[in-house]
Design a protein around this motif. Structure first.
Motif, PDB file in Angstrom:
ATOM      1  N   ALA A  73     -12.489   0.692  -1.160  1.00 44.40           N
ATOM      2  CA  ALA A  73     -11.510   1.037  -2.096  1.00 44.40           C
ATOM      3  C   ALA A  73     -11.600   2.608  -1.902  1.00 44.40           C
ATOM      4  O   ALA A  73     -10.653   3.266  -2.047  1.00 44.40           O
ATOM      5  CB  ALA A  73     -11.567   0.247  -3.335  1.00 44.40           C
ATOM      6  N   SER A  94      -5.073   4.079  -7.599  1.00 42.79           N
ATOM      7  CA  SER A  94      -5.241   3.420  -6.250  1.00 42.79           C
ATOM      8  C   SER A  94      -6.643   2.456  -6.036  1.00 42.79           C
ATOM      9  O   SER A  94      -6.527   1.434  -5.910  1.00 42.79           O
ATOM     10  CB  SER A  94      -5.307   4.602  -5.213  1.00 42.79           C
ATOM     11  OG  SER A  94      -4.215   5.431  -5.297  1.00 42.79           O
ATOM     12  N   SER A 118     -11.068   4.383   1.151  1.00 42.16           N
ATOM     13  CA  SER A 118      -9.769   4.513   1.446  1.00 42.16           C
ATOM     14  C   SER A 118      -8.992   5.530   0.857  1.00 42.16           C
ATOM     15  O   SER A 118      -7.951   6.337   1.386  1.00 42.16           O
ATOM     16  CB  SER A 118      -8.940   3.013   1.278  1.00 42.16           C
ATOM     17  OG  SER A 118      -9.687   2.084   2.207  1.00 42.16           O
ATOM     18  N   ILE A 173      -5.058  -0.117   4.817  1.00 47.86           N
ATOM     19  CA  ILE A 173      -4.877   0.438   3.494  1.00 47.86           C
ATOM     20  C   ILE A 173      -4.669   1.960   3.671  1.00 47.86           C
ATOM     21  O   ILE A 173      -3.856   2.571   2.932  1.00 47.86           O
ATOM     22  CB  ILE A 173      -6.185   0.148   2.956  1.00 47.86           C
ATOM     23  CG1 ILE A 173      -6.457  -1.388   2.714  1.00 47.86           C
ATOM     24  CG2 ILE A 173      -6.190   0.746   1.319  1.00 47.86           C
ATOM     25  CD1 ILE A 173      -7.601  -1.700   1.906  1.00 47.86           C
ATOM     26  N   TYR A 219     -10.391  -0.759   7.514  1.00 51.40           N
ATOM     27  CA  TYR A 219      -9.492  -0.680   6.389  1.00 51.40           C
ATOM     28  C   TYR A 219      -8.218   0.353   6.909  1.00 51.40           C
ATOM     29  O   TYR A 219      -7.998   1.013   5.806  1.00 51.40           O
ATOM     30  CB  TYR A 219     -10.282  -0.256   5.058  1.00 51.40           C
ATOM     31  CG  TYR A 219     -11.218   0.860   5.193  1.00 51.40           C
ATOM     32  CD1 TYR A 219     -10.766   2.257   5.136  1.00 51.40           C
ATOM     33  CD2 TYR A 219     -12.507   0.731   5.677  1.00 51.40           C
ATOM     34  CE1 TYR A 219     -11.767   3.321   5.113  1.00 51.40           C
ATOM     35  CE2 TYR A 219     -13.347   1.704   5.654  1.00 51.40           C
ATOM     36  CZ  TYR A 219     -13.173   2.963   5.395  1.00 51.40           C
ATOM     37  OH  TYR A 219     -14.064   3.985   5.349  1.00 51.40           O
ATOM     38  N   ALA A 278     -10.399  -5.774  -2.774  1.00 51.63           N
ATOM     39  CA  ALA A 278     -11.143  -4.803  -1.769  1.00 51.63           C
ATOM     40  C   ALA A 278     -12.416  -4.369  -2.426  1.00 51.63           C
ATOM     41  O   ALA A 278     -12.812  -4.209  -3.519  1.00 51.63           O
ATOM     42  CB  ALA A 278     -10.382  -3.453  -1.624  1.00 51.63           C
ATOM     43  N   LEU A 328      -6.713  -1.502  -5.564  1.00 50.35           N
ATOM     44  CA  LEU A 328      -7.161  -1.818  -4.591  1.00 50.35           C
ATOM     45  C   LEU A 328      -8.518  -3.157  -5.031  1.00 50.35           C
ATOM     46  O   LEU A 328      -8.706  -3.867  -4.381  1.00 50.35           O
ATOM     47  CB  LEU A 328      -7.898  -0.987  -3.690  1.00 50.35           C
ATOM     48  CG  LEU A 328      -6.815  -0.048  -3.150  1.00 50.35           C
ATOM     49  CD1 LEU A 328      -7.510   1.271  -2.279  1.00 50.35           C
ATOM     50  CD2 LEU A 328      -6.043  -0.886  -1.898  1.00 50.35           C
ATOM     51  N   TYR A 366       1.016  -1.232  -0.069  1.00 51.25           N
ATOM     52  CA  TYR A 366       0.005   0.014   0.013  1.00 51.25           C
ATOM     53  C   TYR A 366       1.002   1.271   0.085  1.00 51.25           C
ATOM     54  O   TYR A 366       0.514   2.396  -0.588  1.00 51.25           O
ATOM     55  CB  TYR A 366      -0.903   0.043   1.243  1.00 51.25           C
ATOM     56  CG  TYR A 366      -2.060  -1.112   1.177  1.00 51.25           C
ATOM     57  CD1 TYR A 366      -2.579  -1.537   0.095  1.00 51.25           C
ATOM     58  CD2 TYR A 366      -2.212  -1.920   2.499  1.00 51.25           C
ATOM     59  CE1 TYR A 366      -3.543  -2.702   0.016  1.00 51.25           C
ATOM     60  CE2 TYR A 366      -3.073  -2.935   2.230  1.00 51.25           C
ATOM     61  CZ  TYR A 366      -3.642  -3.344   1.265  1.00 51.25           C
ATOM     62  OH  TYR A 366      -4.772  -4.440   1.165  1.00 51.25           O
TER      63      TYR A 366
END
Length: 250
Positions: free
Chosen positions: A45, A31, A48, A200, A197, A40, A35, A9
């Motif tokens: 996702a 990103s 995050s 992440i 999360y 995810a 993810l 990550y």
């Protein structure tokens, strides 16, 4: 805490933020796509990425201000428009059909890429779309709330396509992105459990935080024609990615 996952990550946050800070786009797409590829859920996702962007976009904004890449007239118009579009998107868009919007995004990005390339090779002979900053900010904020990657591609490509300097466009968009991201992220903070999360988010923040200070420097030292060309290529890739997503299942 899984240190190997955290390292992944961190690397993801570093690469995504370096590209986004230098070009004014692509952090959300890179990103979120990675993810999702790791399994995810979409909500995790997206949340995050936005949570991490509250830190990384602030650092990138400071870098662009330090390197004098920000056009403050554009910035002052983008921020309130982007916040308004983002808040509306975060609260309303989940109840609207997303497929027509996705088709619009693909067509729009493709048109912007063509205009950017035309300006790159034809110079002043290229057409300049007469679009004011406020609707650009509204549309960018709205699309960013939709998928986490609409702010940079929409706003940066449109500013450059209408004839604005690449360096100031990238700097102004990156600086204003912090406030847009903050407005969108508040929605996630009040509705989701971040403990699910946190690993992440932490990795994305560390990696993005390391890369963010270099963003303004790269935008300042890279030749403008090179920046315009890179932006056009990124926009084309984004449009192609979105188009393939539309052709895929679901």
């Amino acid at each position: 805490m899984d240190l190997s996952a955290l390292a992944i990550y961190i690397a993801l946050g570093f690469v995504a933020q370096l590209i986004d800070g230098a070009l004014g786009m692509a952090y959300g797409l890179i990103s979120t796509s990675v993810l999702l590829a790791t399994g995810a859920p979409p909500a995790i996702a997206s949340a995050s990425v936005h949570a991490a962007e509250m830190v990384t976009t602030g650092l990138a904004a400071g870098s662009h201000v330090w390197n004098k890449n920000v056009d403050w007239r554009i910035f002052r118009r983008l921020v309130p428009a982007g916040i308004a579009g983002g808040v509306v998107g975060a609260y309303v868009l989940t109840n609207l059909p997303q497929q027509p919007v996705k088709y619009f995004v693909v067509l729009y990005l493709s048109a912007m890429a063509v205009l950017i390339l035309w300006r790159l090779f034809r110079g002043s002979a290229a057409p300049k779309p007469r679009i004011s900053v406020i609707p650009i900010g509204l549309g960018g904020g709205f699309l960013d709330a939709l998928g986490g990657g609409g702010w940079g591609p929409m706003v940066t490509s449109t500013l450059i396509a209408r004839g604005d300097a690449a360096r100031q466009s990238i700097g102004s968009v990156s600086a204003s992105e912090f406030f847009v991201t903050l407005a969108i992220s508040i929605t996630f903070i009040t509705t989701l459990d971040f403990s699910r999360y946190g690993e992440i988010v932490l990795g994305l923040i560390i990696g993005g935080g390391i890369a963010a200070p270099f963003a303004g420097f790269l935008a300042r030292v890279l030749p403008q024609r090179l920046l315009i060309g890179i932006v056009a290529v990124i926009v084309i890739v984004l449009a192609g990615y979105n188009f393939m997503g539309l052709l895929g299942p679901g």
